[in-house]
Design a protein around this motif. Structure first.
Motif, PDB file in Angstrom:
ATOM      1  N   GLU A   4     -14.758  -4.631  -0.816  1.00 36.92           N
ATOM      2  CA  GLU A   4     -13.890  -4.015  -0.687  1.00 36.92           C
ATOM      3  C   GLU A   4     -13.267  -3.685   0.353  1.00 36.92           C
ATOM      4  N   LYS A   5     -11.935  -3.669   0.817  1.00 39.58           N
ATOM      5  CA  LYS A   5     -11.101  -3.807   2.015  1.00 39.58           C
ATOM      6  C   LYS A   5     -10.959  -2.533   2.006  1.00 39.58           C
ATOM      7  N   LEU A   6     -10.037  -2.062   3.344  1.00 38.86           N
ATOM      8  CA  LEU A   6      -9.881  -1.194   4.072  1.00 38.86           C
ATOM      9  C   LEU A   6      -7.885  -0.952   4.208  1.00 38.86           C
ATOM     10  N   MET A   7      -7.937   0.002   4.135  1.00 38.88           N
ATOM     11  CA  MET A   7      -5.807  -0.093   3.172  1.00 38.88           C
ATOM     12  C   MET A   7      -5.585   0.417   4.090  1.00 38.88           C
ATOM     13  N   VAL A   8      -4.459  -0.361   5.466  1.00 42.31           N
ATOM     14  CA  VAL A   8      -4.572   0.740   6.503  1.00 42.31           C
ATOM     15  C   VAL A   8      -2.860   0.827   6.711  1.00 42.31           C
ATOM     16  N   ALA A   9      -1.937   2.146   5.916  1.00 52.85           N
ATOM     17  CA  ALA A   9      -0.702   2.048   6.241  1.00 52.85           C
ATOM     18  C   ALA A   9       0.076   2.260   6.962  1.00 52.85           C
ATOM     19  N   VAL A  10       1.195   1.100   7.761  1.00 46.79           N
ATOM     20  CA  VAL A  10       1.463   1.506   8.910  1.00 46.79           C
ATOM     21  C   VAL A  10       3.283   2.238   8.520  1.00 46.79           C
ATOM     22  N   GLY A  18       3.555   5.980  12.293  1.00 48.36           N
ATOM     23  CA  GLY A  18       2.342   6.328  11.706  1.00 48.36           C
ATOM     24  C   GLY A  18       1.351   5.573  11.436  1.00 48.36           C
ATOM     25  N   ILE A  19       0.866   5.924  11.305  1.00 49.80           N
ATOM     26  CA  ILE A  19      -0.781   5.236  10.235  1.00 49.80           C
ATOM     27  C   ILE A  19      -1.842   6.176   9.530  1.00 49.80           C
ATOM     28  N   ALA A  20      -2.197   5.003   8.546  1.00 53.43           N
ATOM     29  CA  ALA A  20      -2.999   6.112   7.980  1.00 53.43           C
ATOM     30  C   ALA A  20      -3.455   5.037   6.784  1.00 53.43           C
ATOM     31  N   GLU A 189      10.085   2.657   1.094  1.00 50.31           N
ATOM     32  CA  GLU A 189       9.766   4.144   1.681  1.00 50.31           C
ATOM     33  C   GLU A 189       9.695   4.461   0.245  1.00 50.31           C
ATOM     34  N   PRO A 190      11.125   5.190  -0.259  1.00 49.57           N
ATOM     35  CA  PRO A 190      10.937   6.396  -1.479  1.00 49.57           C
ATOM     36  C   PRO A 190       9.184   5.916  -3.104  1.00 49.57           C
ATOM     37  N   GLU A 191       9.578   4.667  -3.261  1.00 52.17           N
ATOM     38  CA  GLU A 191       8.166   4.742  -3.937  1.00 52.17           C
ATOM     39  C   GLU A 191       7.242   5.038  -3.389  1.00 52.17           C
ATOM     40  N   ALA A 192       6.571   4.412  -2.274  1.00 53.69           N
ATOM     41  CA  ALA A 192       5.548   5.377  -1.767  1.00 53.69           C
ATOM     42  C   ALA A 192       5.494   6.274  -1.766  1.00 53.69           C
ATOM     43  N   ALA A 415       4.273  11.450   4.185  1.00 53.40           N
ATOM     44  CA  ALA A 415       3.992  11.207   2.655  1.00 53.40           C
ATOM     45  C   ALA A 415       4.471   9.844   1.919  1.00 53.40           C
ATOM     46  N   ILE A 416       5.074   8.955   3.099  1.00 56.26           N
ATOM     47  CA  ILE A 416       5.445   7.806   2.804  1.00 56.26           C
ATOM     48  C   ILE A 416       3.698   6.667   3.506  1.00 56.26           C
ATOM     49  N   MET A 417       3.416   7.448   4.159  1.00 61.51           N
ATOM     50  CA  MET A 417       1.696   6.613   4.571  1.00 61.51           C
ATOM     51  C   MET A 417       1.057   6.661   3.608  1.00 61.51           C
ATOM     52  N   ARG A 418       0.656   8.129   2.953  1.00 63.23           N
ATOM     53  CA  ARG A 418      -0.243   7.900   2.026  1.00 63.23           C
ATOM     54  C   ARG A 418       0.449   7.634   0.679  1.00 63.23           C
ATOM     55  N   GLY A 419       1.426   7.671  -0.025  1.00 71.32           N
ATOM     56  CA  GLY A 419       2.232   7.125  -0.446  1.00 71.32           C
ATOM     57  C   GLY A 419       2.069   5.705  -0.823  1.00 71.32           C
TER      58      GLY A 419
END
Length: 587
Positions: A4-10, A18-20, A189-192, A415-419
């Motif tokens: 298990e990993k922690l997934m961090v989007a920047v 932002g960060i999610a 970014e648009p793919e996310a 949307a970008i972070m979550r995506g």
């Protein structure tokens, strides 16, 4: 079983970052947590992408970079640096993406002695320290040190490979992946955003839709995602290949974009002030940068006006000026306040908004040219929350086709972070379109009907060849998957002492791939280096060159594999992989 990993989007943005994050075993949109509380930046969904250097003290970053009391203490020397992310893209606006708004980039300041990568690294280092010690340390104190983290950085789709590599370099220099267990990848970014849209559709998570009915995407449908941010706007279109058991997509047209985000409206506002104030506005002894830069009271007031535009019935606003200015009835200045009309505000918005609408229009037309019909347009990103932009796009869509909906997901700023996290957990894009031609220089065989004799030379291995020609292996608009290679047959003429060889990778965004390196549309992406220390030269064809030196012909295949926002190379000979290749990008 994978650990298990922690997934961090920047989301390292032009104006805000932002960060999610969530754990890799969490699957739903609601499981993704967006950071909204920052130790020195208060409660906010994102923090400004700003940094301020103070002699003898730690740099200030984010919202604290423009705290009024701090700025007064450091007087005029404390310049706030922002929008430096745009300078990571040294070829910004080239080729398909060139537009007049990009000229504002030359007004972006950098600290003395620091490059764009240095400045981005300094900012990202502070962001990383905040994330690890102030956010994650409090959230998972007992397991943080033993939990691998996969960082996902988002980058504009219009960025070339050099800008992608510069982002990755700045992130790693800042500390991301400094722990042995951590990894890092890039996603466009648009793919996310597209992956977020699919999740949001499943949860009916939308704030605005321009038509009465919500489309249910089905196999064969095509949709456009417009990701409008502070600095860049990206367009990407997908065709739905499969709906069950999960969505599978393919890019339906070559993605496009431009530097025409909301920050260019801010630049236009400052240019309007310059016109109203006159030459005095350029005197930094009077109009100091800290009084008119992002984070100043002036720009905060303008930002509130900008966000409300299209939602209020105001015909006029009054903005307090930071400098004493004589009354000027003609320019609307009274008692040190600027009278700012809705007509003037629209004049600032329209060049940027019109550019975005044209980008969407061109993308839709590209889809139509393939014989398909666009089912929906999704508007995301920080600027995507602008009511005026949404209205303008909806008006165009209604004129184009009355049933073409423009849809604005809730919380499109994230949307970008979550995506980005959704994309890592649930990959859905099966193929993408190449955004440029890729090729290597070569000596094509001389053809008297096509070539000039003066541009030729004799090959040591026989035959006359033409100088400065190029052989393309991948073409603009070609389908490309993450599991298939773009193959370039390449041969080198080398001497027997070589242990490493190099060649330049070229690209062009011209509609038709040019034949010569000297064509103005051709540019170098970077130099590929290959280790050949294990090659047995006795097995290679040999000959003497014009200087009488013994040389060898080394035939190989360079194979390039593209991901969402990354590229890798390998070298093959006789269908056997002989190693990886590294690329050094042009600067």
């Amino acid at each position: 079983m994978e650990r298990e990993k922690l997934m961090v989007a920047v989301d390292f943005g032009t104006t805000y970052s932002g960060i999610a994050f969530c754990h890799s075993n969490q699957k739903e949109l609601n499981d993704i947590e967006v950071v909204t509380s920052w130790s020195n930046n208060g409660v906010a969904p994102k923090v400004p992408t700003e940094i301020r250097y103070i002699p003898g003290r730690d740099p200030r970053w984010g919202a604290e970079a423009s705290v009024a009391c701090e700025r007064r203490q450091t007087a005029n020397s404390a310049i706030i640096y922002n929008r430096f992310k745009l300078l990571l893209d040294v070829r910004g606006g080239s080729g398909l993406y060139r537009d007049r708004t990009s000229g504002a980039d030359d007004k972006i300041r950098l600290p003395a002695g620091k490059s764009p990568i240095n400045t981005a690294t300094d900012y990202l280092r502070l962001l990383y320290e905040e994330l690890m010690e102030k956010i994650l340390r409090r959230r998972i104190p007992e397991t943080l040190d033993i939990t691998p983290i996969h960082f996902i950085f988002t980058v504009p789709a219009i960025w070339g490979h050099q800008a992608q590599q510069a982002t990755k370099m700045a992130a790693k220099l800042a500390g991301f992946c400094s722990r042995k267990s951590d990894t890092l990848s890039l996603v466009s970014e648009p793919e996310a955003a597209a992956l977020y849209v699919l999740k949001a559709m499943h949860a009916a998570n939308f704030s605005r839709i321009s038509t009465q009915a919500m489309p249910a995407l089905k196999t064969g449908d095509t949709f456009v995602v417009c990701d409008a941010g502070g600095g860049t706007v990206d367009l990407i279109s997908y065709e739905v290949e499969e709906v069950q058991p999960s969505f599978k997509l393919r890019e339906a047209a070559v993605g496009t974009g431009s530097k025409c985000g909301s920050s260019y409206i801010d630049q236009a506002f400052l240019e309007l002030l310059r016109q109203k104030i006159g030459p005095e506005f350029d005197d930094e002894q009077i109009w100091n940068k800290k009084d008119i830069g992002r984070g100043s009271n002036l720009m905060k007031t303008f930002d509130l006006i900008k966000r409300s535009f299209g939602q209020t019935t105001n015909d006029v606003w009054f903005i307090e000026l930071p400098v004493n200015v004589a009354n000027d009835e003609e320019n609307g200045i009274y008692d040190n306040e600027l009278e700012f009309t809705a007509e003037e505000l629209q004049g600032l918005f329209d060049p940027v908004v019109d550019r975005i609408v044209r980008l969407v229009q061109d993308q839709v037309q590209c889809i139509n040219n393939t014989g398909k019909v666009v089912s929906a347009i999704f508007l995301v990103g920080g600027f995507g929350e602008s009511h005026y932009l949404y209205q303008s796009l909806a008006e165009w869509a209604n004129k184009y086709h009355i049933s073409l909906p423009v849809i604005n997901p809730r919380e499109s700023w994230s949307a970008i972070m979550r995506g980005a996290i959704v994309r890592e957990l649930h990959p859905a894009v099966r193929s993408r379109r190449l955004r440029q031609h890729y090729g290597f220089s070569c000596g094509l065989p001389y053809d008297p009907q096509k070539h000039k004799f003066k541009n030729t030379y004799m090959s040591p291995f026989g035959g006359r060849c033409v100088k400065n020609t190029i052989k393309w292996g991948g073409h603009l608009g070609d389908d490309c998957t993450e599991t298939t290679d773009i193959v370039f047959p390449v041969h080198w003429t080398i001497d027997g002492s070589k242990t490493r060889i190099r060649c330049k990778l070229y690209a062009s965004k011209a509609v038709h791939a040019p034949g010569y390196l000297t064509d103005l549309s051709v540019f170098s992406i970077g130099t590929i280096y290959t280790d050949i220390s294990t090659v047995n030269f006795a097995e290679l064809p040999c000959a003497y060159d014009e200087d009488g030196d013994l040389v060898y012909r080394f035939d190989t295949e360079v194979r390039m594999r593209l991901a969402s926002a990354d590229v890798s190379f390998s070298i093959w000979r006789n269908d056997k992989r002989i190693g990886n290749a590294t690329i050094t990008h042009e600067t």
